[in-house]
Design a protein around this motif. Structure first.
Motif, PDB file in Angstrom:
ATOM      1  N   SER A 196     -53.826  72.903 -38.301  1.00 38.62           N
ATOM      2  CA  SER A 196     -54.420  72.847 -39.544  1.00 38.62           C
ATOM      3  C   SER A 196     -52.836  73.548 -40.609  1.00 38.62           C
ATOM      4  O   SER A 196     -51.727  73.882 -39.778  1.00 38.62           O
ATOM      5  CB  SER A 196     -55.107  74.881 -40.142  1.00 38.62           C
ATOM      6  OG  SER A 196     -54.366  75.561 -39.249  1.00 38.62           O
ATOM      7  N   CYS A 213     -49.880  66.617 -35.367  1.00 41.08           N
ATOM      8  CA  CYS A 213     -49.889  67.346 -36.577  1.00 41.08           C
ATOM      9  C   CYS A 213     -51.741  66.624 -37.121  1.00 41.08           C
ATOM     10  O   CYS A 213     -50.678  64.808 -37.271  1.00 41.08           O
ATOM     11  CB  CYS A 213     -49.749  67.866 -37.869  1.00 41.08           C
ATOM     12  SG  CYS A 213     -49.854  68.280 -39.007  1.00 41.08           S
ATOM     13  N   GLN A 230     -53.225  66.624 -39.447  1.00 45.00           N
ATOM     14  CA  GLN A 230     -53.102  66.617 -40.555  1.00 45.00           C
ATOM     15  C   GLN A 230     -52.113  65.490 -41.634  1.00 45.00           C
ATOM     16  O   GLN A 230     -52.021  64.589 -42.627  1.00 45.00           O
ATOM     17  CB  GLN A 230     -53.244  67.418 -41.701  1.00 45.00           C
ATOM     18  CG  GLN A 230     -54.021  68.574 -41.788  1.00 45.00           C
ATOM     19  CD  GLN A 230     -54.395  69.230 -40.237  1.00 45.00           C
ATOM     20  OE1 GLN A 230     -53.903  69.533 -39.329  1.00 45.00           O
ATOM     21  NE2 GLN A 230     -55.609  69.725 -40.553  1.00 45.00           N
ATOM     22  N   ARG A 231     -51.191  66.511 -41.118  1.00 48.70           N
ATOM     23  CA  ARG A 231     -50.016  64.891 -41.156  1.00 48.70           C
ATOM     24  C   ARG A 231     -49.437  63.245 -39.943  1.00 48.70           C
ATOM     25  O   ARG A 231     -48.675  62.516 -40.570  1.00 48.70           O
ATOM     26  CB  ARG A 231     -48.552  65.878 -40.807  1.00 48.70           C
ATOM     27  CG  ARG A 231     -48.247  66.872 -41.486  1.00 48.70           C
ATOM     28  CD  ARG A 231     -47.129  67.783 -41.088  1.00 48.70           C
ATOM     29  NE  ARG A 231     -46.529  69.408 -41.778  1.00 48.70           N
ATOM     30  CZ  ARG A 231     -46.238  69.635 -40.792  1.00 48.70           C
ATOM     31  NH1 ARG A 231     -45.966  69.838 -40.027  1.00 48.70           N
ATOM     32  NH2 ARG A 231     -45.542  71.582 -41.521  1.00 48.70           N
ATOM     33  N   ASN A 232     -50.213  63.732 -39.571  1.00 52.65           N
ATOM     34  CA  ASN A 232     -50.937  62.075 -38.376  1.00 52.65           C
ATOM     35  C   ASN A 232     -49.049  62.087 -38.074  1.00 52.65           C
ATOM     36  O   ASN A 232     -48.669  61.353 -37.852  1.00 52.65           O
ATOM     37  CB  ASN A 232     -51.404  61.122 -39.671  1.00 52.65           C
ATOM     38  CG  ASN A 232     -51.886  59.901 -38.128  1.00 52.65           C
ATOM     39  OD1 ASN A 232     -51.744  60.052 -36.883  1.00 52.65           O
ATOM     40  ND2 ASN A 232     -52.140  58.567 -39.226  1.00 52.65           N
TER      41      ASN A 232
END
Length: 125
Positions: free
Chosen positions: A25, A82, A84-86
Motif C-alpha cells: 500500500s 510495489c 501500486q507502482r508496478n
C-alpha cells in the motif's frame, strides 16, 4: 508461479512468501500546512510511504530463524515489488509494530513456534 521481489538486507526471501499473502500500500506524506495572507491553506505532497505485508509459507526452523534475524536487525534495506507502482522499490524499512517484533524475537530464540497465520508488515521510514 511468479514470486514477487522480497529481499531484506541483501538476502532474498521471495521464495518464503505466500503469493496470496502478499500486499502493498501507499500512504501520502504531506509537508506541513501553511496559511498564506489570503487565508488559503497550502500543503505539498512530499512523497508516498510504502508498506509491504507478507505471509510466509510453512518453513523450516532454520529459514524462519534466518528471516526473523534479518527483519529484527533494525531499519533494513528492503527490495520489494510495489503493486501500486508496478515496480521494484528499494527502501529503508522497519517493522510496523512492537507486537510483531516481540513475536519474531521469541521465534528467533525458539521460545515460540512459528505460526503460518502471522503476517509481517514493514513500513518505509
Amino acid at each position: 508461479m511468479v514470486n514477487y521481489a522480497y529481499e531484506i538486507g541483501g538476502v532474498d526471501f521471495s521464495g518464503l512468501v505466500e503469493r496470496d499473502g502478499y500486499s502493498t500500500s501507499l500512504e501520502p506524506v504531506y509537508s506541513e500546512e501553511i496559511e498564506t495572507m489570503n487565508r488559503k491553506r497550502h500543503f505539498v505532497l512530499v512523497r508516498n510511504r510504502g508498506t509491504v505485508t507478507v505471509k510466509l509459507n510453512p518453513q523450516t526452523e532454520e529459514d524462519i530463524a534466518r528471516f526473523c534475524a534479518a527483519v529484527l536487525a533494525g531499519p533494513v534495506m528492503v527490495r520489494y515489488h510495489c503493486l501500486q507502482r508496478n515496480s521494484d522499490v528499494y527502501a529503508e524499512m522497519a517493522l510496523d509494530n512492537a507486537v510483531t517484533a516481540s513475536y519474531l524475537s521469541r521465534c528467533l530464540h525458539r521460545q515460540q513456534k512459528w505460526s503460518e497465520l502471522e503476517t509481517i508488515t514493514m513500513t518505509e521510514l
